[in-house]
Design a protein around this motif. Structure first.
Motif: not given
Length: 252
Positions: A108-116
């Motif tokens: 989940k943190r990885q997906r948020e970092q990619r979106r950012e």
């Protein structure tokens, strides 16, 4: 085996047809000679005859990957600067050392970092940072063409919403009277003719402006006209990079 109507050698000669034989030589020499002739003819053909249009000589090296090119331009999407293969290997090792809930939180943190990172790259592209821009948008000539289009108002600016309205009307009046359907068809045809005529005007105007601003740049032509036309057909808020000049402002 002798065919009944074929004469034997003792009866007056043979009727068999003799095929031409290859010159004597070592085994496999004919194939080697043919291969050598093709190899020797290749460079001479390239050097003597004009190369075909669109010919690209071999680079002698593999094509660089997008990740490597972005790092050279200073674009780092991953804070750790890992390649996709390295990131996959790292995730595989981390998954073994985590519980299912920890792995879920990590993904989940990885997906948020990619979106950012994607939002950051889009913001840089909108701002005109050439490190994040597409190759077609780079250069002072293309920047001038964007300003030239953004400073003018065209009917093509409304091509997308107008096309949507015409599509809805076409389906809405499909069961209406023939007179209404014919009127919608005529309006659509007139709109298409207007768009095509203005596209020619936009292309010629953009090329003329670039010729005056950058004489001898070599970037004029059909490709530049299409670039200006495609920019003009996009609503102002959807354009990337974002417009730098207001509509109606004179651009020299």
């Amino acid at each position: 085996m002798r065919i009944p109507w074929q004469k034997s050698d003792s009866e007056g000669g043979s009727t068999a047809i003799e095929l031409p034989k290859e010159p004597a030589g070592p085994k496999g020499s004919a194939k080697k000679n043919a291969g050598a002739s093709r190899e020797s003819a290749g460079p001479r053909a390239q050097g003597d005859a004009p190369l075909p249009k669109g010919y690209t000589p071999p680079k002698g090296r593999p094509t660089p990957k997008r990740h490597e090119q972005e790092i050279k331009r200073g674009v780092v999407r991953d804070p750790n600067a890992l390649t996709p293969a390295q990131q996959a290997q790292r995730n595989k090792e981390l998954k073994k050392s985590m519980s299912p809930q920890e792995w879920k939180d990590y993904k989940k943190r990885q997906r948020e970092q990619r979106r950012e990172a994607t939002r950051e790259a889009q913001a840089r592209m909108d701002a005109g940072d050439e490190r994040y821009m597409l190759d077609r948008d780079k250069g002072e000539v293309r920047a001038f063409v964007r300003d030239w289009v953004d400073s003018r108002r065209f009917i093509n600016n409304w091509v997308m919403p107008a096309a949507l309205v015409i599509l809805v009307l076409t389906f809405a009046v499909s069961y209406a009277t023939p007179q209404v359907a014919n009127a919608i068809s005529l309006i659509s045809l007139a709109f298409m003719i207007t768009i095509i005529a203005e596209a020619l005007i936009i292309g010629r105007g953009a090329n003329r402006a670039v010729t005056q601003k950058f004489p001898g740049s070599g970037e004029t032509g059909f490709a530049l006209g299409m670039y200006a036309f495609s920019r003009a057909t996009q609503p102002r808020r959807w354009r990337t990079p974002k417009p730098r000049v207001a509509a109606g402002k004179k651009v020299n």
